[in-house]
Design an enzyme around this catalytic site. Sequence first.
Site, PDB file in Angstrom:
ATOM      1  N   GLU A 174       0.794  -1.110  -0.081  1.00 40.67           N
ATOM      2  CA  GLU A 174       0.155  -0.157   0.153  1.00 40.67           C
ATOM      3  C   GLU A 174       0.743   1.278   0.241  1.00 40.67           C
ATOM      4  OE1 GLU A 174      -2.972  -0.375   2.983  1.00 40.67           O
ATOM      5  OE2 GLU A 174      -3.626  -2.339   2.468  1.00 40.67           O
ATOM      6  N   HIS A 413     -18.442  -9.256   6.453  1.00 45.07           N
ATOM      7  CA  HIS A 413     -16.988  -8.709   6.566  1.00 45.07           C
ATOM      8  C   HIS A 413     -16.426  -9.253   7.778  1.00 45.07           C
ATOM      9  CE1 HIS A 413     -14.109  -5.381   8.186  1.00 45.07           C
ATOM     10  NE2 HIS A 413     -13.649  -5.719   6.846  1.00 45.07           N
ATOM     11  N   GLU A 415     -12.877  -8.733   9.525  1.00 42.36           N
ATOM     12  CA  GLU A 415     -11.428  -8.331   9.613  1.00 42.36           C
ATOM     13  C   GLU A 415     -10.778  -9.393  10.740  1.00 42.36           C
ATOM     14  OE1 GLU A 415      -9.599  -5.630   8.651  1.00 42.36           O
ATOM     15  OE2 GLU A 415      -8.289  -6.760   9.945  1.00 42.36           O
ATOM     16  N   HIS A 483      -8.695  -8.175   1.720  1.00 31.99           N
ATOM     17  CA  HIS A 483      -7.800  -6.852   1.870  1.00 31.99           C
ATOM     18  C   HIS A 483      -6.492  -7.362   2.667  1.00 31.99           C
ATOM     19  CE1 HIS A 483     -10.181  -3.340   0.797  1.00 31.99           C
ATOM     20  NE2 HIS A 483     -10.872  -4.419   0.343  1.00 31.99           N
ATOM     21  N   GLU A 502      -7.192  -6.353  -2.264  1.00 35.82           N
ATOM     22  CA  GLU A 502      -6.657  -5.100  -2.276  1.00 35.82           C
ATOM     23  C   GLU A 502      -5.370  -5.285  -2.618  1.00 35.82           C
ATOM     24  OE1 GLU A 502      -7.032  -1.573   1.077  1.00 35.82           O
ATOM     25  OE2 GLU A 502      -6.269  -3.547   1.683  1.00 35.82           O
ATOM     26  N   GLU A 508      -9.242   4.539  -0.303  1.00 34.52           N
ATOM     27  CA  GLU A 508      -9.279   4.795   0.991  1.00 34.52           C
ATOM     28  C   GLU A 508      -8.186   5.699   1.276  1.00 34.52           C
ATOM     29  OE1 GLU A 508      -9.484   0.669   2.362  1.00 34.52           O
ATOM     30  OE2 GLU A 508      -7.327   0.948   3.326  1.00 34.52           O
TER      31      GLU A 508
HETATM   32  C1  NOJ Z   1      -8.359  -2.223   5.753  1.00 30.56           C
HETATM   33  C2  NOJ Z   1      -9.436  -2.367   4.564  1.00 30.56           C
HETATM   34  O1  NOJ Z   1      -8.581  -2.040   3.315  1.00 30.56           O
HETATM   35  C3  NOJ Z   1     -10.311  -1.469   4.762  1.00 30.56           C
HETATM   36  O2  NOJ Z   1     -11.459  -1.382   3.556  1.00 30.56           O
HETATM   37  C4  NOJ Z   1     -11.390  -1.703   6.120  1.00 30.56           C
HETATM   38  O3  NOJ Z   1     -12.216  -0.783   5.955  1.00 30.56           O
HETATM   39  C5  NOJ Z   1     -10.540  -1.676   7.030  1.00 30.56           C
HETATM   40  N1  NOJ Z   1      -9.212  -2.452   7.007  1.00 30.56           N
HETATM   41  C6  NOJ Z   1     -11.116  -2.335   8.337  1.00 30.56           C
HETATM   42  O4  NOJ Z   1     -11.285  -3.750   8.201  1.00 30.56           O
HETATM   43 CA    CA Z   2      -5.843  -1.826   3.305  1.00 39.68          CA
END
Ligand code: NOJ
Ligand code: CA
Length: 705
Positions: A174, A413, A415, A483, A502, A508
């Site tokens: 990134e 989602h 994470e 991601h 990603e 973002e």
């Molecule tokens: C990083 C991701 O790229 C983003 O899209 C996401 O909202 C946040 N992490 C939280 O999971």
């Molecule tokens: Ca990211």
Amino acid sequence: MIKKVVPLFAALLLTLQLSAAPTVISVTKGKVDIMFRLNETGQPQYSVQFNKKDIVKWSSMGFSLDKDSTFYKDFELIDTQKKVVNENWQPVLGEVKNIRNSYEQLTVQLKKKTAPGYFLNIVFRVFEDGVGFRYVFPKQKGLDYFVVTDEYTQFNLTGDHKSFWIPGDYDTNEYLYSTSLLSKIDNTLMVKNSTDIAVRTVKDKYAVQTPLMMKTSDGLYINIHEAAQLNYPAMQLHVDNKNFALSSSLVPDAVGNKAYLRAASHTPWRTIIVSDKSTEILASKMILNLNEPSFIKNTSWIKPMKFVGVWWEMQTGKSTWSYSEYADSTTINGELIPNNRHGANTANVKKYIDFASKHGIQGVLVEGWNVGWEDWFGNWKENVFDFVTPYPDFDLKAITAYAKSKNVKMIMHHETSGAATNYERYLDTAFRFMNNYGYTSVKTGYVGKIIPRGETHDGQWMTNHYERVAQKAALYKIMIDVHEPMRPTGIHRTYPNWLASEAGRGNEYNAFSIGSPPEHETILPFTRYMGGPMDFTPGIFKLKNYATGAPDRQMHSTLAKQLALYVVLYSPLQMAADLPENYEAKPDAFQFIKDVPTDWDDTKIIAAEPGDFIATARKEKGRSDWFIGAITDEENRTIDMPLDFLDKGETYKATIYKDGPDADWKNNPESYTIENLSVQNNTVLKIKLAAGGGCAIRLQKIRKK
Ligand code: NOJ
Ligand code: CA
């Protein structure tokens, strides 16, 4: 064409000294030649020519293994095989309907002359647009299970090429791209100045990530990357600033090893794409062709999709992922205390469902729906998320029923906050939960340092983790958008349910950091996208003053450019990333996002120059409509777009979404105009793009009465 050549000088030596001169084996396809030889020390070497001129000079190959630290020399050639392949195949989702896979293959079989005589094969494939090669470890005694401690693949380039690069970070791609000569690559400063990345592990100041895009002083475009990076760490390139020899630098594991392999096995393909036309680099299908066909037999459940989501509002600080005020998810008297800014609440989610349903957007992503966000960031902790426990204000049952009644798909989602082990523990439970509630796709994420501790995002362990998740998801008929994985290498051919990743610097960054300059999206297709689709999240309409608490933030783009990105940046999964109210304020421009498809029968790259501009035309899957996206960097420019790809003799209605006459990304980004024209196959559109601007066009065939 495959031939053996003994160079004249070498032949002379052979007769004079009666010693074995290196035999050169060459393979040709179109303008591309690859040559192979064993040098005097028995080291495998290759070189690549384009139009009979070297683009890669003799370069070494080989390894250091735990069982043989000199697995790069003392080889003898025991056999060669060749093969010609010409076939067509159809991707499940893609930029084109048919892909032609046409190459000449050469396999060289080598044996170490010294005891104990291990075997190594190298397979070369020569395509019209470049070459790929991989090392194969055939089944053999002794070298059955082994550790790769280093790979010594060289790319010995012919000059000080202009290059588009990001630093060789083990954990992230990134970054903003730097454009410099190879001799000027030194990522020290860039890493220091780049304050917006969570995890940073750059160990070699001369190492860069692939895809590495280069342009030679005589106008050749060269792209180095890899294909089918599975069960092996990502390859970075160490740059020798003086001699322009690049060498493979594999991402190490927690104890410094690179890969653990069991023969028979192989490495990923090392790829060199070359052309005198930049447009052909973007059109290349070589990386996909080097990947294995789909692992999934019945792919009918894999669908392209546009989606909106409870997401940009958190990125811009309007609402939060977490439900509670408290930095730890421990509760007060057994209860989470609401902070009243939680985005994923039932009423808000319903708003997004209504919006999606009204505008024919298939999916709604909701982040921050599940317990754990009070404690997720930068902690290197396990058991933060269990992937099945909603916050008290997220009424899962009601939301599921509501989405169903509105014909909208909810997007899950997950994470993981980098705790891959924790995710694997819950994977079956989490996917079963998704099946039960009718979620058919999931956005996963790996923010932060990886657990198992010491592993990184791009090493072999995580590479295998991402593959395990893709496989398991396929068993549950789940599509994934990952991601923070390793950057793609075409494995979406093998796992077509892996819709996008990603693994690059998406839109973002304009929300939570200094952002990305207007040239960024003109470089991405030549770098990050060479391996596969990205979840870039285009489509921001409110381009200034969107970030709560950071009024100076702004997108480095005009509104028309945000539209153009839906065509220029390929992905079967595209987010309409802005808030519903920002789209509702500009319904005429939003119409383009509603109309643009995410799956295509054909693609023509009209014009491109990395770092400057790209114009791409694509034909909608199963329909006669074409769409064009054109983008520029910080310079305004006029792009000529010949529409010669349209059907001859037919008339099309062109709806042109372009920058207003007074638009520019900095001062007037939201100025756009929409114009209608009749065009034909001999029309050349001349469109002015503002600084940081773009243009999006829909071309609809007019039915004859
Ligand atoms: C990083 C991701 O790229 C983003 O899209 C996401 O909202 C946040 N992490 C939280 O999971
Ligand atoms: Ca990211």
